[in-house]
Motif scaffolding. Structure first.
Motif, short mmCIF file in Angstrom:
data_model
loop_
_atom_site.label_atom_id
_atom_site.label_comp_id
_atom_site.label_asym_id
_atom_site.label_seq_id
_atom_site.Cartn_x
_atom_site.Cartn_y
_atom_site.Cartn_z
N ASP A 163 -7.61 13.54 30.68
CA ASP A 163 -7.44 14.52 31.83
C ASP A 163 -8.30 14.27 32.84
O ASP A 163 -8.29 14.17 34.26
CB ASP A 163 -7.41 16.14 31.31
N PHE A 164 -9.79 13.99 32.37
CA PHE A 164 -10.87 13.66 33.40
C PHE A 164 -10.48 12.20 34.21
O PHE A 164 -10.61 12.37 35.44
CB PHE A 164 -12.12 13.95 32.74
N GLU A 207 -7.68 11.08 34.83
CA GLU A 207 -6.62 11.20 35.98
C GLU A 207 -7.11 12.04 37.00
O GLU A 207 -7.00 11.70 38.17
CB GLU A 207 -5.35 11.99 34.99
N ALA A 208 -7.84 13.11 36.59
CA ALA A 208 -8.48 13.94 38.03
C ALA A 208 -9.38 12.99 38.88
O ALA A 208 -9.32 13.05 40.04
CB ALA A 208 -9.16 14.98 37.36
N ALA A 209 -10.18 12.17 38.27
CA ALA A 209 -11.08 11.28 38.93
C ALA A 209 -10.46 10.36 39.78
O ALA A 209 -10.75 10.18 41.01
CB ALA A 209 -12.16 10.48 38.06
N ASN A 232 -10.87 18.80 40.94
CA ASN A 232 -9.52 19.13 41.53
C ASN A 232 -9.71 19.84 42.78
O ASN A 232 -10.49 20.00 43.25
CB ASN A 232 -8.72 20.41 40.64
N ALA A 248 -15.29 7.88 35.26
CA ALA A 248 -14.13 7.91 34.51
C ALA A 248 -14.24 6.76 33.57
O ALA A 248 -13.99 6.83 32.28
CB ALA A 248 -12.91 8.20 35.13
N THR A 281 -13.39 17.93 34.95
CA THR A 281 -12.16 17.82 35.47
C THR A 281 -11.68 18.99 36.48
O THR A 281 -11.12 18.84 37.50
CB THR A 281 -11.16 17.99 34.10
N GLN A 282 -11.92 20.05 36.21
CA GLN A 282 -11.71 21.14 37.06
C GLN A 282 -12.59 21.14 38.43
O GLN A 282 -11.98 21.54 39.42
CB GLN A 282 -12.04 22.72 36.39
N LYS A 284 -9.20 15.56 26.71
CA LYS A 284 -9.91 16.14 27.72
C LYS A 284 -10.50 15.10 28.64
O LYS A 284 -10.39 14.82 29.92
CB LYS A 284 -10.75 17.06 27.32
N ILE A 311 -16.36 18.57 29.46
CA ILE A 311 -15.44 17.45 30.22
C ILE A 311 -14.38 18.41 30.90
O ILE A 311 -14.03 17.87 31.93
CB ILE A 311 -15.00 16.61 28.94
N HIS A 312 -13.93 19.52 30.34
CA HIS A 312 -12.94 20.36 31.01
C HIS A 312 -13.55 20.70 32.39
O HIS A 312 -12.73 20.79 33.37
CB HIS A 312 -12.47 21.39 30.19
#
Length: 368
Positions: free
Chosen positions: A251-252, A254-256, A363, A216, A359-360, A248, A355-356
């Motif tokens: 978002d990545f 945050e997800a990481a 999750n 990230a 991120t998915q 995006k 990148i999206h």
């Protein structure tokens, strides 16, 4: 490599069985364009994509006495922690990490040499570049990699040689290495210890020792370079949705961070829920592959990684968002800029999707 296989072979004869398969490869035709490694990766792509955890490369073990590893971002922490368990060359009273820190303390207070370098509190880990055999693994197949080497001390030898003055000449002999480059082969010993310990850990660790928060940071840092260089504003002024890419990336990040928190919780008990452990290891293994474009980068079909790969104009250096940077260079140096702007708009859209997708991928599985 022979020494590492000998040591690990002795462990096997004593009863050790690695939990993950170790494959040792000695490549041919590297100087002709990474032919051996590239052909092998292409020939085994499906198997590698499904099963490969990481690739450790050692091209030139030493051309000097300064430890200068390069690595995929999620392996930065692993490199640092492993260096704390290895004695320094020529000084068993300190660790390799201490030895590494001493150089960077002397070299301009850990000032990065380029904006893509990863800097922690004390050391620098450079991004993977080109000219050696990790290239097809990482930039084509999406397999995390480490390249281990000791290089010349630029504080003492500032001349811009690739390695050392007699490199790739008829004088590049065993006598040269034994007498001048690494007397006593202590640096080679350290290189072997690093390789061996890293392989042993990667083979047996219940949780693969990757840290996605470093990924990230790397992607965030790469995007900041687009801003600082002025490329961001130029694309924004040309109605390219580069601001969507920025969202995006947020978002990545945050997800990481959330994934890493869940991973730390899972690491406290690696036996009661093996399915969770397996699923999280799979997420770690395949993260880089979510950042690949099936048809390759716009101007370099041999590379597929949208975040980190080689620039079209620098075979040895790493480039952040290489497709974007190469297309912007073409716009500035092409007679058909309008067509290239259109190509850039499509590529930025592809990067946003990648990148999206990453991120998915991070999750929780139950949220899919």
């Amino acid at each position: 490599m022979l020494e590492v296989t000998r040591v690990l072979g002795n462990l096997v004869r004593q009863g050790w069985r690695p939990k993950r398969t170790l494959v040792f490869c000695n490549w041919g035709a590297e100087e002709f364009g990474l032919v051996g490694s590239t052909e092998w990766v292409e020939d085994n792509l499906l198997k590698l994509s499904n099963r490969a955890v990481a690739y450790i490369n050692t091209d030139i073990c030493t051309s000097g006495d300064v430890f200068r590893p390069t690595a995929s971002p999620q392996l930065h922490h692993f490199v640092i922690e492993t260096s704390k368990k290895i004695p320094a060359p020529n000084n068993n009273s300190i660790t390799l990490y201490d030895y590494w820190k001493q150089y960077h303390a002397e070299a301009a207070k850990v000032a990065p040499e380029n904006p893509n370098d990863f800097v922690d509190a004390s050391v620098i880990i450079k991004p993977l570049g080109g000219g050696t055999d990790h290239v097809p693994f990482t930039f084509f197949a999406g397999i995390p990699a480490i390249d281990l080497t000791f290089e010349k001390n630029k504080l003492h030898l500032p001349v811009k040689f690739i390695a050392y003055p007699l490199y790739h000449t008829g004088y590049d002999t065993f006598f040269l290495v034994d007498s001048f480059i690494d007397p006593g082969f202590n640096l080679h010993k350290t290189c072997g210890l690093l390789n061996g310990l890293m392989l042993h850990t990667l083979a047996d660790a219940p949780i693969i020792p990757f840290n996605v928060t470093y990924y990230a940071k790397s992607i965030f840092q790469a995007f900041q370079y687009l801003k600082k260089s002025g490329l961001y504003n130029r694309m924004l002024n040309h109605s390219i949705n580069i601001d969507v890419l920025e969202n995006k990336i947020d978002d990545f990040v945050e997800a990481a961070n959330e994934f890493h928190t869940r991973l730390l919780e899972a690491s406290t008990d690696t036996e009661s829920n093996p399915l969770l452990l397996r699923s999280m290891n799979d997420q770690l293994m395949h993260l880089d592959q979510t950042l690949l474009l099936a048809n390759g980068l716009p101007l370099q079909k041999q590379y597929r990684h949208v975040v980190h790969a080689l620039s079209l104009h620098n075979f040895y250096g790493s480039s952040a968002f290489p497709g974007i940077q190469d297309l912007m260079f073409e716009i500035d140096n092409s007679s058909n800029a309008a067509e290239t702007w259109t190509q850039l708009e499509k590529h930025v859209s592809d990067v946003i999707i990648a990148i999206h997708r990453a991120t998915q991928h991070l999750n929780p599985l139950y949220s899919i």
